[in-house]
Scaffold this active site. Structure first.
Site, PDB file in Angstrom:
ATOM      1  N   GLY A   1      22.801  31.232 -35.895  1.00 35.99           N
ATOM      2  CA  GLY A   1      22.360  32.589 -35.557  1.00 35.99           C
ATOM      3  C   GLY A   1      21.012  32.964 -36.144  1.00 35.99           C
ATOM      4  O   GLY A   1      20.574  34.110 -36.037  1.00 35.99           O
TER       5      GLY A   1
ATOM      6  N   ASP B   1      18.493  31.053 -17.893  1.00 37.30           N
ATOM      7  CA  ASP B   1      18.768  32.065 -18.920  1.00 37.30           C
ATOM      8  C   ASP B   1      17.472  32.539 -19.565  1.00 37.30           C
ATOM      9  O   ASP B   1      17.482  33.484 -20.353  1.00 37.30           O
ATOM     10  CB  ASP B   1      19.711  31.519 -20.000  1.00 37.30           C
ATOM     11  CG  ASP B   1      19.235  30.196 -20.588  1.00 37.30           C
ATOM     12  OD1 ASP B   1      18.957  29.274 -19.811  1.00 37.30           O
ATOM     13  OD2 ASP B   1      19.120  30.097 -21.817  1.00 37.30           O
TER      14      ASP B   1
ATOM     15  N   ARG C   1      11.852  42.060 -30.981  1.00 38.92           N
ATOM     16  CA  ARG C   1      11.262  41.878 -29.660  1.00 38.92           C
ATOM     17  C   ARG C   1      11.472  43.136 -28.822  1.00 38.92           C
ATOM     18  O   ARG C   1      12.522  43.760 -28.883  1.00 38.92           O
ATOM     19  CB  ARG C   1      11.956  40.676 -29.025  1.00 38.92           C
ATOM     20  CG  ARG C   1      11.476  40.319 -27.663  1.00 38.92           C
ATOM     21  CD  ARG C   1      11.759  38.854 -27.382  1.00 38.92           C
ATOM     22  NE  ARG C   1      13.149  38.605 -27.018  1.00 38.92           N
ATOM     23  CZ  ARG C   1      13.585  37.414 -26.610  1.00 38.92           C
ATOM     24  NH1 ARG C   1      12.761  36.385 -26.534  1.00 38.92           N
ATOM     25  NH2 ARG C   1      14.843  37.242 -26.295  1.00 38.92           N
TER      26      ARG C   1
ATOM     27  N   GLY D   1      24.864  33.305 -23.790  1.00 43.59           N
ATOM     28  CA  GLY D   1      24.895  34.601 -24.477  1.00 43.59           C
ATOM     29  C   GLY D   1      23.986  34.615 -25.691  1.00 43.59           C
ATOM     30  O   GLY D   1      23.433  33.598 -26.105  1.00 43.59           O
TER      31      GLY D   1
END
Ligand code: AMP
Ligand code: MG
Length: 500
Positions: free
Chosen positions: A133, A259, A183, A97
């Site tokens: 993060g 991923d 992005r 994730g």
């Protein structure tokens, strides 16, 4: 961790949001806003891309920095972290994730095309595990430079809309300046998104995801008799074409985990990626790829492996009879090698100036690669120098001098000249077609590293220059020739790091 509330600062960017992924059921994502940063500063805004997305002109730079740092939310956005799983270097992880990325939402551009807007490095999410993060400046600049270069090279890719520094250090091998990349992607749906639901045997979610990606990326398949099978075939087609394009320019992705493979067929997740300088099919840059799993020439093999993992997720939707489903998927996957080879050869023919391939041209291509493997010339310079030879066949010096020994290349050059003589086009026409297929400028790894090093000491000039030059990779730019050359011995960068 926070979700969007009435107190969240909002800035109107003039963008038209329509957040279809946010409308999928809760188990697809976790709603989440970015953790604010101390001192957002805009490094660069990609004005051309911003214009095409419809971002308003004349916005205050502080507002832009705030939005691209996550301190404010663009009006219409519904930030969330996407759930996905993935095979990392062959090992399945059922939950990865977005651990350091947030999907702000989807923007409809001036032509009605839909793009994800994502912040990378915007703080922790429910998927962060042990991570902070955050992203460091180096990887953010690397992704900015390389993804925009790939776009200019005509290769499907996510893009960089903006980069900001956060004014907050991140702890990696030491303290590094923190940064955030904005992005833009056709979507961020990955093979791993399907794997997330397959691992939970959530067939309802897989059916929804198939509908979603067909609507977004493969609308022609809407009425296909077997949509799951048709989707597999279509993704396979785009991946075959994509990885062929990578090989044509010497690109090594570095982390082709499931991923990091986008269902849209765009190149995604620029971590330890790099371009090969001297030709060697076994080239690996990534410090974590110790076995060479994702080496240059292995990329089509691993793309096929990843597609087999996608196929596994789609089996139940293909046919309730699993034996039949497996047979269909196997048959489809069995076509990958030929599909890839077709795309690869098409591009290689263009690189050596062959417009109408004929018998024997395959061995002409292979013959060149064989002598390159022995002679170790710079990959990009070889093909660019061949463009000049196509125009002036007697002036072979610049090509020959790239090789360690010249016998092999001499023999190949005469074979090639004889072949081009049968082409029918004027030498200048062949040369100019070749120059449109063989870039003069690629993001050389040592130049990317130099730009990052300078930026770390506060000088962003080399970064901006690199981005500008690489936006026209096929043009001769005499004033920037220094950026075409391979590294000197002391400039070589042999290892790249995820570092993110
Ligand atoms: P990547 O190697 O960039 O494809 O990332 C693999 C997984 O690790 C993804 O789930 C990322 O969101 C997660 N990840 C990578 N870096 C961080 C970080 N600094 N903090 C939290 N999660 C991260
Ligand atoms: Mg990733």
């Amino acid at each position: 961790m926070n979700t969007l509330t009435d107190d969240t600062p909002v800035v109107d960017l003039g963008l038209r949001f329509d957040n279809s992924y946010a409308r999928l059921p809760d188990r697809f994502h976790a709603r989440q806003v970015a953790a604010p940063v101390a001192k957002p500063r805009l490094i660069r805004l990609n004005r051309a891309l911003a214009d095409s997305l419809g971002l308003a002109d004349g916005l205050d730079e502080a507002d832009l920095a705030a939005v691209f740092a996550g301190n404010a939310v663009p009006r219409g956005a519904e930030p969330l972290a996407q759930a996905y799983a993935g095979h990392q270097f062959g090992n399945f992880v059922p939950q990865l994730g977005d651990g350091r990325a947030l999907l702000l939402g989807e923007v409809l551009d001036r032509d009605g095309r839909r793009f994800d807007l994502q912040l990378k490095g915007a703080g922790t999410t429910p998927f962060s595990r042990q991570g902070d993060g955050r992203a460091a400046l180096g990887p953010v600049l690397r992704e900015y430079v390389v993804s925009e270069a790939m776009h200019a090279l005509g290769i499907p890719t996510t893009r960089a809309l903006a980069a900001v520094t956060t004014g907050q250090p991140v702890l990696r091998e030491g303290l590094l300046p923190g940064a955030i990349l904005t992005r833009v992607a056709a979507s961020h749906i990955r093979v791993g998104t399907f794997q997330y639901f397959a691992a939970r045997d959530d067939q309802a979610a897989i059916a929804l995801l198939i509908d979603h990606v067909i609507a977004r990326h493969y609308p022609d398949l809407a009425a296909a008799p077997n949509r799951a099978l048709a989707l597999l075939e279509a993704v396979m087609e785009r991946q075959a074409a994509l990885v062929a394009r990578w090989l044509h320019v010497g690109f090594i992705h570095g982390v082709m985990n499931t991923d990091n493979m986008a269902i849209s067929g765009e190149t995604i997740d620029y971590g330890p990626c790099a371009f090969m300088d001297e030709y060697d099919p076994a080239t690996v840059f990534s410090s974590i790829d110790r076995q060479g799993r994702y080496a240059y020439a292995n990329q089509p093999v691993l793309a096929h492996w990843n597609l087999a993992r996608l196929a596994e997720c789609l089996l139940e939707q293909m046919d309730p009879d699993q034996e039949k489903a497996v047979a269909m998927a196997t048959e489809a996957l069995g076509r990958f090698a030929d599909l890839f080879r077709g795309y690869w050869l098409d591009g290689m023919f263009a690189k050596i100036g062959i417009a109408a391939p004929a018998e024997g041209d395959n061995t002409l291509v292979q013959g060149l690669l064989d002598v390159m493997k022995d002679g170790r010339p710079d990959y990009t310079l070889t093909f660019r120098a061949l463009c000049d030879v196509a125009e002036r066949p007697d002036e072979t010096g610049p090509v020959r001098n790239l090789f360690l020994g010249m016998e092999g290349i001499d023999a190949w050059l005469s074979r090639w000249s004889a072949r081009l003589a049968t082409d029918g086009r004027a030498p200048a026409a062949i040369a100019s077609a070749m120059r449109a297929a063989n870039p003069a400028f690629i993001p050389r790894n040592h130049r990317v590293q130099q730009a990052i090093d300078a930026a770390m000491s506060g000088d962003f000039t080399p970064f901006h220059l690199l981005v500008d030059v690489l936006s026209r990779p096929f043009d001769d730019q005499p004033e920037n020739m220094a950026l075409t050359t391979p590294p000197e011995a002391d400039e070589r960068v042999l290892k790249t790091f995820c570092g993110t």
